[in-house]
Design an enzyme around this catalytic site. Structure first.
Site: not given
Lengths: 509, 469
Positions: B322-324
């Site tokens: 989700w973060h990257g």
């Protein structure tokens, strides 16, 4: 609502008092040190109290090549012509008129400054420079010296509340400006704008660049940097220079504008005569505009030959020693009208003395020392760490006006040495690989230590000496102890020496 | 527009004043327009993505509600998920996917390359996508009635204080507040301003000042010795915490000025005694999202141990992704998944656990947890796996002699003050904690924070780290 106001208003009042007090604390305790962290402002504050003339410039002022014998800045070379005046220099890469103006406003009325020299870089009028990625950093540096309370300015710095755009945004600005700026060129270069010009280079089937991508990218760089016609109404640099001239008038300063040399030869070679013509036309426009406003404009646009540009892969105003010295000379000559009594033509100077009491622009001295001296308080100490003393270098172009044929170098020395350990050398280098040396050494058997002895050497300058050929003179100590040298003198004379006396040894007690 | 910018400091008071001057029935229009303006300040074109996401979620949720059969509901749910996640995938994960595709094809000896898309990652895309998805899923599971007013729904998606970096709100919490006719309240104003002040302080003074030192360490780890590197890693732990915590706190404060209470996103996470507790205190809105929409649907902990471990592993891997779109985030997520599983294993096999009560055992747990989290941040901060490994190698080797890495004493002072405040705030929020303090102490703290923000904030351009997510 009323009860809300009665609660909020007293607190706002307290906040205002706190803000006032914090501003005072910041101004007294932290502001000066914050200013020191900004190199541009720090250097300006250092030169203000002691300068009659301040030179403002971008990287052209301080760029050099390691092969340069004298790696000093253009501004230093100008100051050589005015030994009685104090020169200050403020320079940083990508500096431009907008920043000059902000810096000039920092000069207090009591400062001794009476002349400002501003480098006027033709490229700085281009969109590529106006919207340069370096602009955000320059603008950041200026926030602290903006109008308003120091604490507010510092807060703005934290909020990045200045012209702070991303690289992508800046690139977009450049692209848009290149499309928008009309060129009004005649055939065969009647492209409406720089973008069309570049497209022509990229797409033309008959383009000579197809085979040479490096030349092609350099040609495109030249068009991006110089392919514009200065719009005197909308160009921000014009507005800034106008404001500078007006501000200088109010302050009673003389303004010297230095239109820097550009590599017009390479521009012609790569793109043909159109771009060169455009550059010349822009430089003429600037000259006319600012001369009419009372400034001294030195148009150096085509002063420096292509071979003296340091960067070969992109257009810059970075010159080798010859280039910098030639620019400096033009500025110095133009300033004669302002300071006729102080002017001393370095190119006509025939007598150079170094007594080590103060730094001399003509000699490199690394071991200045007060242990002993022949005259005054200082001499130069030579030992194993600093074997070469009072180094003097002059290119032929700097002395050829005199038409010198003979050089006499002399100097005093003392200390612990053995025969032939102290040498005074004249090196005539018209072929740097095999310089011709004239050397004076101490060859006597009995040396009385503690006494000052002198050496003198004479040399002839060859007939075929060229502009970039070098006269190099220096003391050389090859011993393992220490000696001191003092009162070094170099004389350039027009008469010829007897060929037989090329190498001369003189010992005077 | 970012919270720590002059435009926002002008924008916010104008919005707050206008909001209370307007009749409650028109406020949503003003807030919606303000939220769109807030987003478009960054890149006007990408507002289209939000509009698409809003319309799809709004109409598909209504369709889901209208359907009587599960099959029919599923059809519209999938449509909504495919479009929303499709946009997210295209803008955020396509690059990674394309890279992985090429590598896998290469393994099989096939030279294949997907077309290159030069897309700029829209700010906050993961945040608003997850927020709208939570609404659609709630409607699908029957937890939430579908909204009938497109304007209010659009405001739920774009409410500017939490639009670009959360907290990721749920519809049942945020929407009633957006519809409620708030009256100006001194308590909300003072608490909101306290939160904004504190948020600006930790973002501008702590995060922005630590950033250049961290950058220096990460740009050439091999130039620094182990002690400098450890200090630099510690700095990054506080940089990312204060950056995100600062943003969330300003978001909370800004919303509170409009009478809206957003959920707390942080609760002193570095005082957690284990990884499980850390994730209950760090980015709470995301953790609870994954709990409610991934972990529990997968069976949660009411399954066999091995299945539970797999669930945990999936949740944390997805959380990392989700973060990257980078392998580093994937590894960062899996590290936490593994640590979580190991923690439970230790508890069940050996009875090792930490305690909520402060004592030697808890302090030891806090130190261990902070160390693990700090080391895991190496993967989060590094731009590639090889960079992360270079950092570990440099930490181990300790051969460099560089001693130029010397943080400014003033920065150390402000960092110490922040750590002290964080300890004092344990299980508390700054505004509420402050309101209980005597007047002189409150104003001393305000004065210190104001002085820090105005005179000592970082001057380098440091965007909020979580904007990229």
């Amino acid at each position: 609502m009323n009860s809300l106001a009665t609660k909020i208003l007293p607190r706002l009042f307290v906040l205002a008092i706190i803000a006032f007090l914090l501003n005072w604390i910041y101004s007294v305790a932290f502001y000066p040190s914050d200013l020191k962290k900004i190199d541009l402002i720090d250097s300006l504050q250092k030169v203000i109290p002691r300068s009659d003339v301040i030179y403002f410039g971008e990287s052209s002022n301080f760029s050099f090549v390691f092969e340069d014998d004298d790696q000093r800045r253009i501004s230093d070379f100008i100051s050589d012509y005015y030994p009685g005046l104090q020169f200050g220099t403020v320079n940083k890469g990508a500096l431009h008129a907008g920043i000059y103006l902000k810096l000039l406003k920092q000069i207090p009325t009591e400062a001794p400054v009476n002349t400002i020299i501003l480098s006027m870089n033709l490229r700085s009028f281009s969109a590529d420079w106006i919207y340069s990625k370096l602009e955000s950093l320059l603008q950041r540096d200026m926030v602290l010296i903006s109008d308003g309370p120091p604490l507010w300015n510092r807060f703005r710095l934290g909020l990045k509340a200045y012209d702070n755009k991303t690289q992508k945004q800046r690139s977009m600005q450049v692209k848009n400006a290149l499309k928008k700026d009309l060129l009004f060129l005649e055939p065969p270069c009647d492209f409406p704008n720089a973008v069309a010009w570049i497209e022509n280079i990229n797409n033309s089937p008959t383009s000579p660049w197809i085979e040479d991508s490096l030349a092609k990218s350099l040609a495109i760089s030249f068009i991006i940097n110089y392919g514009f016609r200065i719009d005197t109404v909308n160009n921000p640099r014009i507005r800034d220079f106008d404001k500078i001239i007006e501000y200088a008038r109010q302050r009673g300063w003389k303004v010297v504008l230095n239109i820097l040399p550009e590599n017009t030869q390479q521009a012609s070679l790569l793109i043909g005569p159109c771009l060169r013509k455009l550059m010349i036309s822009n430089a003429k426009l600037l000259t006319k505009r600012y001369e009419s406003q009372g400034a001294i404009v030195v148009n150096n646009l085509e002063l420096v030959d292509s071979s003296h540009y340091i960067d070969k892969k992109w257009p810059t105003e970075h010159y080798d020693e010859y280039g910098r010295k030639m620019v400096a000379r033009q500025i110095a000559l133009a300033m004669r009208n302002i300071y006729p009594a102080h002017f001393s033509d370095v190119f006509m100077k025939s007598d150079f003395t170094c007594d080590f009491e103060a730094p001399s622009p003509f000699f490199v001295t690394l071991g200045r020392d007060s242990t002993c001296s022949h005259s005054g308080k200082f001499a130069e100490k030579l030992d194993t760490n600093n074997a070469f003393g009072a180094r003097f270098v002059r290119h032929y172009f700097e002395v050829k006006t005199l038409n010198p044929r003979k050089i006499t170098a002399s100097g005093w020395f003392t200390g612990i040495y053995r025969p032939r350990e102290v040498k005074l050398i004249i090196s005539i280098e018209n072929d740097k690989k095999q310089p011709k040396l004239w050397t004076a050494t101490v060859s006597k058997d009995i040396i009385e230590y503690g006494k000052w002895d002198s050496l003198q050497v004479n040399a002839n300058i060859p007939e075929n000496f060229g502009d970039n050929d070098v006269i190099r003179i220096y003391f050389w100590y090859t011993g393992k102890n220490k000696v001191w040298i003092d009162d070094v003198n170099i004389l350039l004379q027009t008469e010829n020496l007897n060929a037989a006396s090329d190498t001369i040894l003189l010992i005077k007690n | 527009m970012t919270f720590n910018s002059l435009p926002f400091l002008i924008f916010l008071p104008i919005i707050v004043i206008t909001y209370y001057l307007l009749s409650p029935k028109w406020r949503w229009i003003m807030l919606l327009a303000a939220s769109y303006l807030f987003y478009m300040w960054w890149n006007p074109a990408y507002i289209i993505l939000i509009l698409v996401s809003t319309l799809i979620s709004f109409y598909s949720s209504q369709a889901i509600e209208r359907q009587t059969s599960k099959k029919g509901k599923k059809k519209y749910l999938y449509l909504c998920l495919i479009i929303n996640l499709g946009i997210l995938f295209t803008f955020k994960y396509y690059g990674l996917f394309s890279q992985a595709f090429t590598s896998i094809a290469d393994i099989f000896g096939v030279k294949a390359q997907l077309p290159f898309l030069n897309l700029l990652l829209p700010v906050g895309i993961s945040f608003y996508t997850f927020q709208t998805l939570s609404y659609t899923l709630d409607v699908y599971f029957g937890k939430q009635k579908a909204e009938t007013h497109l304007g209010y729904f659009a405001l739920f998606v774009t409410f500017f204080p939490q639009l670009v970096a959360g907290p990721i709100e749920r519809y049942d919490r945020l929407s009633p507040q957006l519809k409620s006719p708030h009256h100006p309240s001194y308590e909300n104003f003072s608490n909101g301003l306290r939160l904004i002040l504190f948020g600006l302080f930790i973002k501008m003074v702590i995060a922005d000042n630590l950033a250049p030192y961290v950058e220096e360490i990460y740009s050439q780890p091999s130039a620094y010795n182990t002690y400098h590197l450890l200090a630099g890693l510690g700095f990054y732990s506080f940089q990312i915490y204060s950056d995100f915590y600062g943003y969330s706190t300003i978001a909370l404060g800004s919303a509170l000025l409009l009478g809206v209470n957003l959920m707390d996103n942080f609760k002193t996470p570095y005082l957690s005694a284990n990884i499980r507790e850390f994730w209950r205190r760090w980015h709470i809105s995301l953790s609870t999202w994954f709990r409610d929409y991934v972990y529990i649907p997968l069976g949660g902990n009411r399954v066999k141990w091995s299945r539970w471990a797999l669930n945990i592993f999936i949740v944390y891997t997805l959380s990392g992704l989700w973060h990257g779109a980078n392998w580093t985030f994937l590894i960062w997520g899996t590290i936490f998944g593994l640590m979580f599983i190991i923690e439970r294993f230790c508890y069940e096999r050996f009875g090792i656990t930490s305690t909520q009560k402060w004592g030697i055992r808890r302090i030891f747990g806090v130190i261990i947890t902070f160390t693990i989290v700090t080391l895991a941040w190496i993967f989060f901060r590094s731009s590639s796996l090889s960079n992360a490994l270079t950092m570990f190698e440099a930490l181990w080797n300790n051969t460099a002699l560089a001693d130029s890495w010397r943080p400014d004493p003033f920065i150390m002072f402000w960092l110490s003050l922040f750590i002290l405040l964080d300890i004092l705030l344990f299980n508390n929020r700054f505004d509420k904690w402050c309101s209980k303090k005597p007047l002189w102490l409150r104003w001393t703290i305000y004065t210190l924070l104001i002085f820090g923000i105005t005179a000592f904030s970082g001057i380098d351009n440091q965007p909020f780290i979580y904007f990229q997510f």
